[in-house]
Motif scaffolding. Structure first.
Motif, PDB file in Angstrom:
ATOM      1  N   ASN A   1      75.495  68.020  25.102  1.00  0.00           N
ATOM      2  CA  ASN A   1      74.866  66.921  25.831  1.00  0.00           C
ATOM      3  C   ASN A   1      74.664  67.266  27.306  1.00  0.00           C
ATOM      4  O   ASN A   1      73.642  66.915  27.896  1.00  0.00           O
ATOM      5  CB  ASN A   1      75.702  65.646  25.702  1.00  0.00           C
ATOM      6  CG  ASN A   1      75.639  65.073  24.310  1.00  0.00           C
ATOM      7  OD1 ASN A   1      74.687  65.320  23.579  1.00  0.00           O
ATOM      8  ND2 ASN A   1      76.662  64.329  23.930  1.00  0.00           N
ATOM      9  N   GLN A   2      75.624  67.959  27.897  1.00  0.00           N
ATOM     10  CA  GLN A   2      75.468  68.370  29.291  1.00  0.00           C
ATOM     11  C   GLN A   2      74.336  69.391  29.436  1.00  0.00           C
ATOM     12  O   GLN A   2      73.556  69.326  30.384  1.00  0.00           O
ATOM     13  CB  GLN A   2      76.772  68.950  29.825  1.00  0.00           C
ATOM     14  CG  GLN A   2      77.851  67.921  30.060  1.00  0.00           C
ATOM     15  CD  GLN A   2      79.182  68.567  30.432  1.00  0.00           C
ATOM     16  OE1 GLN A   2      79.476  69.684  30.019  1.00  0.00           O
ATOM     17  NE2 GLN A   2      79.971  67.839  31.210  1.00  0.00           N
ATOM     18  N   ALA A   3      74.255  70.318  28.499  1.00  0.00           N
ATOM     19  CA  ALA A   3      73.183  71.317  28.538  1.00  0.00           C
ATOM     20  C   ALA A   3      71.816  70.657  28.375  1.00  0.00           C
ATOM     21  O   ALA A   3      70.851  71.031  29.056  1.00  0.00           O
ATOM     22  CB  ALA A   3      73.399  72.363  27.452  1.00  0.00           C
ATOM     23  N   ILE A   4      71.731  69.682  27.498  1.00  0.00           N
ATOM     24  CA  ILE A   4      70.468  68.956  27.311  1.00  0.00           C
ATOM     25  C   ILE A   4      70.113  68.180  28.567  1.00  0.00           C
ATOM     26  O   ILE A   4      68.954  68.142  28.982  1.00  0.00           O
ATOM     27  CB  ILE A   4      70.563  68.031  26.076  1.00  0.00           C
ATOM     28  CG1 ILE A   4      70.608  68.879  24.813  1.00  0.00           C
ATOM     29  CG2 ILE A   4      69.398  67.052  26.033  1.00  0.00           C
ATOM     30  CD1 ILE A   4      70.890  68.089  23.556  1.00  0.00           C
TER      31      ILE A   4
ATOM     32  N   ILE B   1      70.946  68.969  31.642  1.00  0.00           N
ATOM     33  CA  ILE B   1      70.512  69.945  32.643  1.00  0.00           C
ATOM     34  C   ILE B   1      69.073  70.384  32.353  1.00  0.00           C
ATOM     35  O   ILE B   1      68.243  70.476  33.272  1.00  0.00           O
ATOM     36  CB  ILE B   1      71.468  71.151  32.678  1.00  0.00           C
ATOM     37  CG1 ILE B   1      72.800  70.728  33.290  1.00  0.00           C
ATOM     38  CG2 ILE B   1      70.867  72.312  33.461  1.00  0.00           C
ATOM     39  CD1 ILE B   1      73.891  71.769  33.183  1.00  0.00           C
ATOM     40  N   ALA B   2      68.761  70.644  31.104  1.00  0.00           N
ATOM     41  CA  ALA B   2      67.400  71.046  30.737  1.00  0.00           C
ATOM     42  C   ALA B   2      66.409  69.929  31.018  1.00  0.00           C
ATOM     43  O   ALA B   2      65.306  70.179  31.526  1.00  0.00           O
ATOM     44  CB  ALA B   2      67.349  71.444  29.265  1.00  0.00           C
ATOM     45  N   ARG B   3      66.778  68.697  30.730  1.00  0.00           N
ATOM     46  CA  ARG B   3      65.915  67.550  31.002  1.00  0.00           C
ATOM     47  C   ARG B   3      65.660  67.422  32.504  1.00  0.00           C
ATOM     48  O   ARG B   3      64.526  67.188  32.937  1.00  0.00           O
ATOM     49  CB  ARG B   3      66.551  66.273  30.458  1.00  0.00           C
ATOM     50  CG  ARG B   3      65.649  65.059  30.615  1.00  0.00           C
ATOM     51  CD  ARG B   3      66.282  63.821  30.029  1.00  0.00           C
ATOM     52  NE  ARG B   3      66.493  64.011  28.594  1.00  0.00           N
ATOM     53  CZ  ARG B   3      67.597  63.675  27.944  1.00  0.00           C
ATOM     54  NH1 ARG B   3      68.615  63.142  28.591  1.00  0.00           N
ATOM     55  NH2 ARG B   3      67.703  63.876  26.650  1.00  0.00           N
ATOM     56  N   ASP B   4      66.720  67.601  33.293  1.00  0.00           N
ATOM     57  CA  ASP B   4      66.585  67.541  34.747  1.00  0.00           C
ATOM     58  C   ASP B   4      65.682  68.662  35.251  1.00  0.00           C
ATOM     59  O   ASP B   4      64.844  68.458  36.130  1.00  0.00           O
ATOM     60  CB  ASP B   4      67.967  67.622  35.394  1.00  0.00           C
ATOM     61  CG  ASP B   4      67.969  67.271  36.859  1.00  0.00           C
ATOM     62  OD1 ASP B   4      66.953  66.731  37.357  1.00  0.00           O
ATOM     63  OD2 ASP B   4      68.989  67.525  37.524  1.00  0.00           O
ATOM     64  N   LEU B   5      65.832  69.857  34.676  1.00  0.00           N
ATOM     65  CA  LEU B   5      64.997  70.987  35.053  1.00  0.00           C
ATOM     66  C   LEU B   5      63.523  70.708  34.760  1.00  0.00           C
ATOM     67  O   LEU B   5      62.662  70.892  35.624  1.00  0.00           O
ATOM     68  CB  LEU B   5      65.446  72.245  34.304  1.00  0.00           C
ATOM     69  CG  LEU B   5      64.518  73.449  34.424  1.00  0.00           C
ATOM     70  CD1 LEU B   5      64.553  74.022  35.828  1.00  0.00           C
ATOM     71  CD2 LEU B   5      64.884  74.499  33.402  1.00  0.00           C
ATOM     72  N   PHE B   6      63.220  70.268  33.553  1.00  0.00           N
ATOM     73  CA  PHE B   6      61.829  70.018  33.180  1.00  0.00           C
ATOM     74  C   PHE B   6      61.221  68.886  33.999  1.00  0.00           C
ATOM     75  O   PHE B   6      60.054  68.949  34.384  1.00  0.00           O
ATOM     76  CB  PHE B   6      61.704  69.729  31.683  1.00  0.00           C
ATOM     77  CG  PHE B   6      61.906  70.944  30.837  1.00  0.00           C
ATOM     78  CD1 PHE B   6      61.203  72.112  31.078  1.00  0.00           C
ATOM     79  CD2 PHE B   6      62.806  70.929  29.794  1.00  0.00           C
ATOM     80  CE1 PHE B   6      61.389  73.238  30.300  1.00  0.00           C
ATOM     81  CE2 PHE B   6      63.006  72.051  29.011  1.00  0.00           C
ATOM     82  CZ  PHE B   6      62.293  73.208  29.267  1.00  0.00           C
TER      83      PHE B   6
ATOM     84  N   MET C   1      72.542  71.215  40.432  1.00  0.00           N
ATOM     85  CA  MET C   1      72.948  72.313  39.559  1.00  0.00           C
ATOM     86  C   MET C   1      74.243  72.959  40.051  1.00  0.00           C
ATOM     87  O   MET C   1      75.102  73.329  39.248  1.00  0.00           O
ATOM     88  CB  MET C   1      71.841  73.371  39.460  1.00  0.00           C
ATOM     89  CG  MET C   1      70.626  72.899  38.708  1.00  0.00           C
ATOM     90  SD  MET C   1      70.971  72.334  37.042  1.00  0.00           S
ATOM     91  CE  MET C   1      70.754  70.584  37.202  1.00  0.00           C
ATOM     92  N   PHE C   2      74.400  73.118  41.365  1.00  0.00           N
ATOM     93  CA  PHE C   2      75.650  73.661  41.890  1.00  0.00           C
ATOM     94  C   PHE C   2      76.808  72.715  41.619  1.00  0.00           C
ATOM     95  O   PHE C   2      77.937  73.158  41.336  1.00  0.00           O
ATOM     96  CB  PHE C   2      75.535  73.948  43.393  1.00  0.00           C
ATOM     97  CG  PHE C   2      74.718  75.165  43.709  1.00  0.00           C
ATOM     98  CD1 PHE C   2      74.907  76.352  43.027  1.00  0.00           C
ATOM     99  CD2 PHE C   2      73.747  75.122  44.692  1.00  0.00           C
ATOM    100  CE1 PHE C   2      74.157  77.484  43.317  1.00  0.00           C
ATOM    101  CE2 PHE C   2      72.997  76.236  44.998  1.00  0.00           C
ATOM    102  CZ  PHE C   2      73.191  77.430  44.302  1.00  0.00           C
ATOM    103  N   THR C   3      76.553  71.420  41.673  1.00  0.00           N
ATOM    104  CA  THR C   3      77.579  70.447  41.347  1.00  0.00           C
ATOM    105  C   THR C   3      77.990  70.553  39.881  1.00  0.00           C
ATOM    106  O   THR C   3      79.175  70.532  39.538  1.00  0.00           O
ATOM    107  CB  THR C   3      77.099  69.016  41.664  1.00  0.00           C
ATOM    108  OG1 THR C   3      76.711  68.952  43.032  1.00  0.00           O
ATOM    109  CG2 THR C   3      78.177  67.999  41.388  1.00  0.00           C
ATOM    110  N   TYR C   4      76.990  70.672  38.981  1.00  0.00           N
ATOM    111  CA  TYR C   4      77.290  70.858  37.559  1.00  0.00           C
ATOM    112  C   TYR C   4      78.084  72.142  37.346  1.00  0.00           C
ATOM    113  O   TYR C   4      79.035  72.167  36.565  1.00  0.00           O
ATOM    114  CB  TYR C   4      76.005  70.938  36.727  1.00  0.00           C
ATOM    115  CG  TYR C   4      75.318  69.619  36.492  1.00  0.00           C
ATOM    116  CD1 TYR C   4      76.031  68.442  36.297  1.00  0.00           C
ATOM    117  CD2 TYR C   4      73.927  69.546  36.450  1.00  0.00           C
ATOM    118  CE1 TYR C   4      75.388  67.246  36.079  1.00  0.00           C
ATOM    119  CE2 TYR C   4      73.277  68.355  36.232  1.00  0.00           C
ATOM    120  CZ  TYR C   4      74.021  67.199  36.051  1.00  0.00           C
ATOM    121  OH  TYR C   4      73.367  66.027  35.833  1.00  0.00           O
ATOM    122  N   ALA C   5      77.696  73.220  38.027  1.00  0.00           N
ATOM    123  CA  ALA C   5      78.392  74.499  37.870  1.00  0.00           C
ATOM    124  C   ALA C   5      79.835  74.395  38.355  1.00  0.00           C
ATOM    125  O   ALA C   5      80.740  74.970  37.750  1.00  0.00           O
ATOM    126  CB  ALA C   5      77.661  75.591  38.631  1.00  0.00           C
TER     127      ALA C   5
END
Length: 89
Positions: A4-7, A9-14, A80-84
């Protein structure tokens, strides 16, 4: 990191990519449509006629939206840095 976190992140990227590309793409679409209508009206079928106005329009759109685009890109990078940072905990 979960699926769910990866999805997310991908949604945020797109979404960010779409927002950053939208001004240039919309200007290119509108200028191309206007030039195509003018070519149809005047029966001028020169393919290179649309290139220069589109190039100028997209360039101006990029210049005028550069501050906003930079803010959006920096905001995305911070997220993204926060997620990392959260993943390493």
């Amino acid at each position: 990191m979960t699926i769910n976190q990866a999805i997310e992140i991908a949604r945020d990227l797109f979404w960010t990519v779409l927002l950053l590309a939208m001004p240039a793409l919309l200007v290119s679409l509108v200028v191309g449509l206007v030039i195509s209508v003018l070519q149809t009206i005047t029966s001028i079928q020169e393919q290179t006629l649309t290139f220069t106005p589109r190039l100028i329009g997209v360039g101006l759109a990029i210049i005028f939206t550069m501050a906003w685009a930079l803010q959006a890109a920096v905001s995305f990078a911070v997220r993204m840095f926060t997620y990392a940072a959260e993943v390493t905990r």
